[in-house]
Design an enzyme around this catalytic site. Sequence first.
Site, mmCIF file in Angstrom:
data_model
loop_
_atom_site.group_PDB
_atom_site.id
_atom_site.type_symbol
_atom_site.label_atom_id
_atom_site.label_comp_id
_atom_site.label_asym_id
_atom_site.label_seq_id
_atom_site.Cartn_x
_atom_site.Cartn_y
_atom_site.Cartn_z
ATOM 1 N N THR A 174 43.735 35.752 47.355
ATOM 2 C CA THR A 174 42.435 35.397 46.782
ATOM 3 C C THR A 174 41.918 34.235 47.605
ATOM 4 O OG1 THR A 174 42.823 36.135 44.499
ATOM 5 C CG2 THR A 174 41.436 34.222 44.734
ATOM 6 N N VAL A 203 40.313 44.660 36.534
ATOM 7 C CA VAL A 203 39.670 43.384 36.836
ATOM 8 C C VAL A 203 40.686 42.269 36.611
ATOM 9 C CG1 VAL A 203 37.822 41.797 36.169
ATOM 10 C CG2 VAL A 203 37.389 44.265 36.186
ATOM 11 N N ASP A 205 41.795 37.892 37.075
ATOM 12 C CA ASP A 205 41.399 36.612 36.469
ATOM 13 C C ASP A 205 40.207 35.960 37.160
ATOM 14 O OD1 ASP A 205 43.159 36.373 38.738
ATOM 15 O OD2 ASP A 205 43.241 34.222 38.343
ATOM 16 N N THR A 225 45.098 31.464 42.018
ATOM 17 C CA THR A 225 45.548 32.654 42.734
ATOM 18 C C THR A 225 46.931 33.072 42.245
ATOM 19 O OG1 THR A 225 46.202 33.555 44.886
ATOM 20 C CG2 THR A 225 46.264 31.158 44.667
ATOM 21 N N GLY A 226 47.131 34.386 42.149
ATOM 22 C CA GLY A 226 48.379 34.937 41.629
ATOM 23 C C GLY A 226 48.022 36.111 40.746
HETATM 24 N N1 ASP Z 1 44.222 36.595 41.185
HETATM 25 C C1 ASP Z 1 43.998 37.800 41.921
HETATM 26 C C2 ASP Z 1 43.884 38.944 40.966
HETATM 27 O O1 ASP Z 1 44.735 39.093 40.116
HETATM 28 C C3 ASP Z 1 45.034 38.111 42.947
HETATM 29 C C4 ASP Z 1 45.641 36.948 43.682
HETATM 30 O O2 ASP Z 1 45.173 35.834 43.611
HETATM 31 O O3 ASP Z 1 46.641 37.128 44.374
HETATM 32 O O4 ASP Z 1 42.986 39.733 41.093
#
Ligand code: ASP
Length: 314
Positions: A174, A203, A205, A225-226
């Site tokens: 992200t 969808v 976060d 992010t995650g």
């Molecule tokens: N947060 C993002 C999502 O779940 C993915 C990521 O940040 O790795 O869409």
Amino acid sequence: MASLVIHGGAGTIPRANFTPETYQAARDGLRDALRAGWDILSRGGLAVDAVEAAVVALENHPSFNAGHGAVLNAAGDHELDAAIMDGRTRAAGAVASARAIRNPVRAARRVMDDSDCVLLSAGGADAFAREQGLEMVEQSYFTTPLRQQHWLRAQEEKAGLLMRPRSEAEKHGTVGAVALDDQGNLAAATSTGGYTYKRVGRVGDTPVIGAGTYACNGVVAVSCTGLGEYFIRRGTAHDIAARIRYRGEAVADAAQAAIADLTEDQCGAGLIAVDFEGRIAMPHNTEGMYRGSVTADGTASVGVYADDFSAVPL
Ligand code: ASP
């Protein structure tokens, strides 16, 4: 005194998989995004304009999972999520599952400024962006050879044919930015392709205000992010703001507590935060997180791992 923090995702490439060229490209991409945001802040501009500009630069860079370089979903398409929040008024705008907007964060900004909605999704988000005169692109604009390779590996994994497990970097990522401007305003923006092989219509976060993105003047601005499902369940970005606002926690402690909760969930996670006095936090529980900052004295730094966060000329 202004400050700016950016991230390019916590789904970072394991050290061994970087070539000198791909490593340098990522560092350069982070530096360019800092430049884009700092150019606005250093001239007395607004935090909300700075975070938008920084995220546009990251969306345009193929190293990161947003805009050009976004991951592919299970159908082999791109569905993009983005959000922006202005801490002055807590105005917010977001798009989810957008398919044709070159820079989804720009559409999020227009939703905030020029509509009476907070979140527009799918065909409605694309139609709104088109109406607003934003640049529209074919799906192929977002696709890179690396993301196609990640998609094929995810498909092989589903079929039980994968020899080497997929890395975090193959799965997700992200981009985001948080800023404090000279007038004391806070803002946050986040943009993502989600994760590789996500279900069509899923969808995360990022466009959920209070989960992956949040900003409130006098408190904090946060971009996460995650794996988004965990952040939505915990209301992570707002939780950090609540800890600071109601309990008087320092931003570093509040941010670390949020990461500890996500670690308990066994979620690979990272976030960036800047508080009302420009103090910053960039915690993550993954091997690395693409990240960068410019502190009040104008010192810019970028890095990926714990030991390579170092100064870059702005
Ligand atoms: N947060 C993002 C999502 O779940 C993915 C990521 O940040 O790795 O869409």
